[in-house]
Design a protein around this motif. Structure first.
Motif, short mmCIF file in Angstrom:
data_model
loop_
_atom_site.label_atom_id
_atom_site.label_comp_id
_atom_site.label_asym_id
_atom_site.label_seq_id
_atom_site.Cartn_x
_atom_site.Cartn_y
_atom_site.Cartn_z
N UNK A 196 1.03 -0.55 0.49
CA UNK A 196 -0.19 -0.32 -0.23
C UNK A 196 0.71 1.32 0.16
N UNK A 197 0.00 2.75 -0.58
CA UNK A 197 1.09 3.26 -0.74
C UNK A 197 0.38 4.65 -0.57
N UNK A 198 1.21 5.81 0.25
CA UNK A 198 -0.02 7.17 -0.08
C UNK A 198 -0.93 7.08 -1.18
N UNK A 199 -2.15 7.39 -0.84
CA UNK A 199 -2.68 7.63 -2.30
C UNK A 199 -4.18 6.77 -2.48
N UNK A 200 -3.52 5.60 -1.53
CA UNK A 200 -4.88 4.44 -2.03
C UNK A 200 -5.64 4.62 -1.85
N UNK A 201 -6.71 3.35 -2.37
CA UNK A 201 -8.14 4.10 -1.75
C UNK A 201 -8.62 2.77 -0.92
N UNK A 202 -9.16 2.87 -0.02
CA UNK A 202 -9.33 2.25 1.87
C UNK A 202 -11.19 1.52 1.36
N UNK A 203 -11.68 0.45 1.06
CA UNK A 203 -12.69 0.17 1.42
C UNK A 203 -13.04 -0.45 2.45
N UNK A 204 -14.70 -0.86 2.57
CA UNK A 204 -14.83 -2.27 3.94
C UNK A 204 -14.47 -2.64 3.18
N UNK A 205 -14.27 -3.59 4.35
CA UNK A 205 -14.14 -5.08 3.72
C UNK A 205 -15.53 -6.26 3.71
N UNK A 206 -16.35 -6.08 4.75
CA UNK A 206 -17.59 -6.46 4.60
C UNK A 206 -17.37 -7.56 4.41
N UNK A 261 -19.72 -4.79 1.66
CA UNK A 261 -18.25 -4.14 1.01
C UNK A 261 -18.25 -3.11 0.41
N UNK A 262 -16.81 -2.66 0.18
CA UNK A 262 -16.79 -1.48 -0.78
C UNK A 262 -17.20 -0.29 -0.98
N UNK A 263 -17.68 -0.10 0.19
CA UNK A 263 -18.13 1.39 0.20
C UNK A 263 -16.28 1.63 0.49
N UNK A 264 -16.74 3.30 0.43
CA UNK A 264 -14.88 4.01 0.18
C UNK A 264 -15.28 4.24 1.51
N UNK A 265 -14.10 4.19 2.52
CA UNK A 265 -14.29 4.67 3.46
C UNK A 265 -12.71 6.31 3.64
#
Lengths: 275, 167
Positions: free
Chosen positions: A214-224, A232-236
């Motif tokens: 993982x690097x700065x700027x990556x998107x983090x999503x709910x794991x669900x 799953x997939x909700x942008x956090x």
């Protein structure tokens, strides 16, 4: 002796009040059902009174705050205008990506979180007082089918979850609250992200290995996961900082939703399949 | 109108202002703690015993609306009102600067007690580096609002017509 009597009576009455308060605290910590029901009923009785007063008082409070923050408001407006310009440029690109995503989901029979039934609600108030623990109040409750722990989102992403549901009002615990935790996907791994209480970030470290790319700027999503309250997939949010100096990996995430300034939110009528 | 009814009105008004106007309006960056201010002023006006009851009622109503442990503000406000009542008696009903200072100090002390007791009960995020600043500013904001609130609390404890006639 005659002089000490009134003082003695005052002390014994104070002791009675203190004991009552301690009893209430104890019952609250033990989640005593009837106490919770009484609190809910009392809040439901007060809700229309609060709404009436708020309708009159809110513009007064807003105007007073506006006068105090006039300089900041001007800067904020300029920043928002620039942001709108940038977003207009992205909108068309996103639309095309959305169409492609929908086609792929239809082919793979995947339900997207945006297709989850929802109830739209308006933020009625922030937390009262100075120790609100990162909560806001919304104008929908159990009468609209809401239940505790349901996910609360905006178009931007995850805002929080319901922690208290009355008949016509609910309290949302924001993702930045130190008591909030959500399972997230960071790179290829699943971790638990927690609010840090500072109002603008979450931190995640549990379950992450140093080798995670993982690097700065990556998107983090709910794991669900199966037992999660969140689909799953909700942008956090986006990864703001990556720290590998501790031997493991700690990731700081800036929330995708503008948590501090939400007006309208959607409560997802989603119940974890594994619960 | 009886004293209880008037006091109830004052407590309800303070509560409603706290959970409506002062949710959005934060002078000096903090909200006042009006239930605590009512408790302080009730202790000063009506003495430790009656003040403690008023403080308990004001705190309990406030507790209903918050996500902090239920009963913590009730405990805080009744203790602060009692202490304020005792202090007022000990200082022979001070006026002027001493009255102003005790009102501000009681507000600061109330917030300090609330956050410390909350932290001891497991609510660790109540006691942070921000807490001292909040407590001091609440003291200032409560002090600024105390002339108006003091008038309302004195009105609620004013003797009724029958009592005045008997006197």
């Amino acid at each position: 002796v005659a002089l000490s009597r009134p003082g003695g009576r005052a002390r014994s009455r104070l002791a009675l009040l203190v004991l009552t308060a301690i009893t209430l605290l104890t019952l609250d910590f033990r989640d005593f059902g009837p106490l919770g029901a009484a609190q809910t009923a009392a809040r439901d009785v007060l809700a229309p009174v609060r709404s009436g007063v708020m309708a009159v008082a809110r513009p007064v409070g807003d105007a007073a705050q506006g006068i105090i923050d006039y300089g900041n408001l001007e800067n904020e407006n300029a920043r928002l205008r620039a942001e709108i310009e940038a977003l207009r440029g992205q909108a068309l690109e996103n639309e095309i990506a959305q169409q492609t995503l929908r086609q792929l989901q239809a082919e793979l029979d995947i339900v997207h979180w945006r297709d989850t039934p929802r109830v739209v609600a308006r933020r009625t108030a922030g937390a009262a007082g100075n120790f609100g623990k990162g909560t806001i109040e919304i104008d929908k409750g159990s009468n609209s089918g809401l239940k505790t722990n349901m996910a609360v989102v905006t178009a931007g992403g995850l805002v929080g979850k319901l922690v208290r549901v009355d008949g016509s009002r609910s309290v949302v615990q924001l993702i930045t609250s130190p008591e909030f935790a959500v399972g997230v996907r960071v790179g290829d791994e699943v971790s638990l992200a927690r609010g840090n209480g500072a109002g603008n970030a979450l931190r995640s470290g549990e379950g992450l290995s140093r080798e995670n790319r993982v690097i700065s700027g990556d998107t983090v999503l709910t794991a669900g996961s199966a037992s999660s309250w969140f689909p799953p997939g909700i942008p956090v949010g986006r990864v703001d900082a990556v720290d590998r100096s501790t031997g493991g990996l700690i990731v700081t995430v800036t929330p995708a939703a503008d948590v501090a300034n939400v007006d309208f939110v959607s409560v997802l009528l989603f119940e974890a399949p594994g619960r | 109108m009886t004293t209880r009814l008037r006091l109830g009105l004052v407590i309800l008004t303070a509560f409603l202002l706290q959970v409506t106007v002062f949710v959005e309006f934060h002078p000096l960056g903090v909200a006042p703690e009006l239930p605590l201010l009512v408790a302080v002023l009730a202790g000063r006006t009506a003495g430790p015993e009656r003040g403690a009851f008023a403080g308990f009622a004001a705190g309990l109503l406030y507790d209903l609306q918050l996500s902090t442990p239920f009963g913590l503000w009730a405990l805080t406000c009744c203790l602060v009102a009692f202490a304020m009542g005792r202090l007022t008696e000990a200082l022979h009903r001070p006026e002027g600067l001493v009255a102003v200072a005790t009102t501000a100090l009681a507000s600061v002390g109330g917030v300090a007690f609330f956050t410390t007791a909350g932290a001891l009960l497991g609510e660790r995020d109540l006691l942070t580096t921000r807490t001292l600043r909040v407590a001091l500013l609440v003291g200032v904001v409560n002090l600024a609002l105390s002339p108006l609130a003091g008038r309302a609390v004195r009105w609620s404890y004013r003797p009724t017509g029958a009592v005045r006639a008997a006197a």
